[in-house]
Write an enzyme that holds these catalytic residues in place. Structure first.
Site, mmCIF file in Angstrom:
data_model
loop_
_atom_site.group_PDB
_atom_site.id
_atom_site.type_symbol
_atom_site.label_atom_id
_atom_site.label_comp_id
_atom_site.label_asym_id
_atom_site.label_seq_id
_atom_site.Cartn_x
_atom_site.Cartn_y
_atom_site.Cartn_z
ATOM 1 N N GLU A 1 61.604 88.313 44.788
ATOM 2 C CA GLU A 1 61.309 86.947 43.989
ATOM 3 C C GLU A 1 59.937 86.908 43.241
ATOM 4 O OE1 GLU A 1 61.400 83.599 46.602
ATOM 5 O OE2 GLU A 1 60.328 84.714 48.491
ATOM 6 N N LYS B 1 60.592 89.019 49.228
ATOM 7 C CA LYS B 1 59.306 88.689 49.174
ATOM 8 C C LYS B 1 59.177 89.458 47.479
ATOM 9 C CE LYS B 1 58.701 85.883 50.499
ATOM 10 N NZ LYS B 1 59.312 85.156 51.628
ATOM 11 N N LYS C 1 61.013 75.672 44.893
ATOM 12 C CA LYS C 1 60.612 75.618 46.332
ATOM 13 C C LYS C 1 61.635 74.945 47.116
ATOM 14 C CE LYS C 1 57.695 76.375 49.838
ATOM 15 N NZ LYS C 1 57.811 77.653 50.325
ATOM 16 N N ARG D 1 58.942 72.119 42.909
ATOM 17 C CA ARG D 1 60.360 71.738 42.996
ATOM 18 C C ARG D 1 61.135 72.406 41.653
ATOM 19 N NH1 ARG D 1 60.958 68.015 47.193
ATOM 20 N NH2 ARG D 1 62.937 67.784 46.518
ATOM 21 N N HIS E 1 74.674 106.180 55.276
ATOM 22 C CA HIS E 1 75.979 105.647 55.109
ATOM 23 C C HIS E 1 75.957 105.217 53.793
ATOM 24 C CE1 HIS E 1 77.319 105.966 59.333
ATOM 25 N NE2 HIS E 1 76.069 105.412 59.699
ATOM 26 N N TRP F 1 64.258 71.522 37.465
ATOM 27 C CA TRP F 1 64.798 72.848 37.729
ATOM 28 C C TRP F 1 66.102 72.927 37.152
ATOM 29 C CZ3 TRP F 1 69.032 75.038 40.734
ATOM 30 C CH2 TRP F 1 69.011 76.319 40.647
ATOM 31 N N CYS G 1 63.849 70.039 41.200
ATOM 32 C CA CYS G 1 63.421 68.720 40.409
ATOM 33 C C CYS G 1 62.456 67.947 41.089
ATOM 34 C CB CYS G 1 64.692 68.098 39.858
ATOM 35 S SG CYS G 1 65.526 68.844 38.644
ATOM 36 N N ASN H 1 67.039 63.813 40.652
ATOM 37 C CA ASN H 1 67.037 65.140 41.185
ATOM 38 C C ASN H 1 68.328 65.196 41.744
ATOM 39 O OD1 ASN H 1 66.658 67.364 42.847
ATOM 40 N ND2 ASN H 1 65.491 66.168 44.371
ATOM 41 N N GLY H 2 69.133 66.199 41.595
ATOM 42 C CA GLY H 2 70.576 66.319 42.288
ATOM 43 C C GLY H 2 71.580 66.816 41.124
ATOM 44 N N GLU I 1 63.415 90.650 54.706
ATOM 45 C CA GLU I 1 62.355 89.755 54.414
ATOM 46 C C GLU I 1 61.265 90.342 53.087
ATOM 47 O OE1 GLU I 1 61.828 86.801 53.840
ATOM 48 O OE2 GLU I 1 59.931 86.147 53.876
#
Ligand code: M6R
Length: 607
Positions: free
Chosen positions: A486, A483, A602, A27, A502, A74, A2, A98-99, A479
């Site tokens: 997402e 990428k 983000k 955000r 395995h 968000w 947010c 925000n929170g 990584e």
């Protein structure tokens, strides 16, 4: 997560609020909204989804007012719809948040019993109604906020305006970041300095627990205990150019292409090229006394820690423990007295990482951090901070922050190796020379963009994709998979190449592209054997190697990219780039939202 912004201005503020929200949309983008005062009364416009929907709502029904607040969401509590969009308001108070207010259910029950009617499923509405309840009892806006702040559990950054008070805005922070911007006859609040970059470059960062009372002429800041306090005003260096797309189709592509430059900028902060040595900033403890190191982060930053573990164990010969912050915080790990913990975060605000940092600090650890935002909470709460000079990273998928984190961690590993007496000057000089070459080699890697774009057509058709690597390139495999997941929503996994047999090898068939990351290092032959195992089972391999590796085995793979040959020490920094480009082009082919992928934000400021 947010983004919040607030303005007490000289004229109508709505357009400035929307501009600020554009910079904060990274955000969160589940909904957006603004509230202003018109002749003393609170008026709101809110819209589900991206900011462009709010812009349309404002075109249909414009909003005037010289004081206002804005929010990009968000979602945590309550689905992303207009009713749950901020600002939340009563007739007296409007709030953006925000929170997470963890005790909102108790507060809601108490306030509902007093007759307050809630219109959303959010935790934030408890903030609005509690402040209103105190004002109903006769408290001033300032006293009502002070009384309310004492009752909130959890994390928050708040911007609050009050009906009838055109020259008043209150901000407060605990856990989530909040900055005050100082203008000339106007004042601002924002989740970060980027939000305020068009409005002012004079920024005051509130400390945890601070709250601030703003009017057009200035700000008074109070600690959590209610004592007036001065916080320094800093000059922010975020320019509009730094936060624009610079002619690229997406922020992510621009940020991928910035890597040669920002890797060079970051190296400059740590390398003495004449002496071929590493210089770290002053530390409040002696590195040579560190006998054990804990590396903590989330997401992509965690993969940077995984690479660093290989480097530090090899060069400094001390045991390194790594963990994702959300697990470390709660698993009650024993910590040795006088030990050191290093936290890696692009934003410097990730709630899980910050909570883990505080936990380690409470257990007597020396706290080091690698961050990209110098004024962030993680930087401020560390005993020493090593900065990456990546510049603002706006694309949700982290790219240049990752490679610059690797650069800093490589320098740290060398410095630690020297401090521990585990490497001599000659070895240090060789490693420094390898690092100095990275910006130029990174530019050469970018020359493969066209071929990676062609290969992306094959990846875009897949339902699952596997990435394989060994040693420092195993984290690069993970990584690469992150990428791809997402931004393309294709399922992908990164495995240690030796682990395939395995279990995961059962997944191999002609429909599963397998990206093999194998520079010619001491593990090349081993990875090559694992690649043969995949090919023998009909797997289609995209082989990322260097010129000698490609000459040796390139004919076996369905496709080969031959990167420049470098010292294996720096290879993971360079091999991060093709996996970024492959994910980027796959996302473009699939038509997903590259810079703002679904469900993500983000800066993750909730635990
Ligand atoms: O700001 P941080 O580095 O602390 O963020 C950590 C993760 O949230 C972040 O790396 C995330 O995994 C990225 N979206 C990955 O591209």
């Amino acid at each position: 997560m947010c983004g919040i912004i607030g303005i007490i201005g000289k004229q109508d503020v709505t357009q400035h609020l929307v501009d600020g929200l554009k910079r904060l949309e990274y955000r969160g983008y589940d909904s957006a909204g603004v509230a202003t005062l018109i002749n003393g009364a609170i008026e709101r416009r809110r819209a589900e989804g991206k900011l462009e929907n709010l812009v349309r709502a404002l075109e249909a029904k414009p909003l005037a007012g010289d004081v206002g607040i804005g929010h990009t969401r968000w979602a945590t509590h309550g689905i992303p719809n207009e009713a749950n969009a901020h600002p939340h308001a009563t007739a007296k108070v409007a709030v953006v948040h925000n929170g997470i207010i963890e005790n909102f259910q108790e507060l809601k029950a108490e306030l509902t019993a007093k007759g307050h009617v809630f219109a959303s499923d959010t935790d934030t509405e408890a903030v609005v109604h509690l402040i209103t309840a105190y004002m109903d009892e006769g408290l001033s806006p300032k006293d009502a906020v002070a009384a309310s702040l004492k009752r909130f559990d959890g994390a928050f950054a708040l911007a609050i305006i009050f009906a009838g008070h055109h020259d008043l805005m209150i901000g407060a922070r605990r856990g989530s970041p909040l900055a005050v911007g100082l203008g000339d006859g106007e004042m601002f609040l924002g989740s970060d300095a980027i939000a305020l970059s068009r409005l002012t470059n004079r920024v005051m960062y509130l400390e945890d627990g601070d709250w601030a009372v703003l009017d057009k002429s200035g700000v008074e800041v109070f600690t959590e205990a209610g004592e007036a306090v001065e916080r320094p005003v800093r000059i922010s260096d975020f320019s509009d150019a730094a936060v624009g797309k610079g002619g690229y189709a997406h922020f992510m592509l621009k940020e991928i292409y910035e890597q040669p430059q920002v890797i060079g900028d970051t190296l400059t902060g740590f390398i003495n090229p004449a002496l071929r040595t590493i210089t770290l900033p002053d530390l409040p403890f002696d590195l040579s006394t560190v006998t054990r190191l804990t590396l903590i982060a989330c997401g992509t930053s965690f993969y940077a820690c995984q690479v660093a573990r290989y480097w530090i164990e090899k060069l400094a010969r001390i045991p390194v423990e790594i963990d994702v912050a959300s697990e470390f915080r709660y698993r009650d790990a024993p910590m040795v007295a006088g030990g050191a913990a290093l936290f890696v975060s692009q934003s410097g605000e990730t709630a899980d990482t910050l909570a883990a940092l505080r936990h380690a600090k409470a257990h007597g650890q020396h706290i080091l951090s690698v961050v990209n935002v110098a004024q962030s909470t993680i930087a401020r709460e560390s005993d020493a901070t090593f900065l990456t000079y990546a510049g603002p990273e706006v694309g949700v998928a982290s790219t240049k922050a990752f490679t610059t984190q690797l650069v800093v961690l490589a320098c740290f590993a060398i410095a630690l190796g020297r401090a521990k007496g585990a490497i001599d000057h000659e070895r240090e000089a060789q490693l420094v020379e390898a690092l100095v070459e990275v910006p130029a080699r990174a530019s050469e890697v970018l020359n493969h963009d066209g071929r990676l774009k062609e290969l992306a057509h094959e990846v875009a058709k897949a339902r699952d994709v596997l990435y394989l690597g060994r040693g420092t390139n195993y984290p690069i495999a993970m990584e690469g998979a992150l990428k791809l997941k997402e931004i393309t929503y294709i399922h992908a996994e990164g495995y240690a190449a030796g682990e395939m047999k395995h279990g995961p090898i059962a997944l191999i068939d002609k429909n599963v592209p397998v990206i093999v990351i194998a520079p010619t290092d001491e593990l090349f032959e081993k990875t090559a054997s694992n690649m043969q195992e995949v090919i023998a089972r009909g797997g289609r391999v995209i082989f990322l190697s260097d010129v000698p590796g490609a000459a040796k085995l390139g004919n076996l793979a369905a496709a080969t990219i031959a990167l420049p040959q470098v010292d294996p020490f720096v290879a993971p920094i360079l091999y991060a780039i093709p996996v970024q480009l492959l994910a980027y082009h796959t996302a473009c082919i699939k038509g997903t939202d590259v810079d703002q992928p679904r469900n993500l934000a983000k800066s993750v400021t909730v635990e």
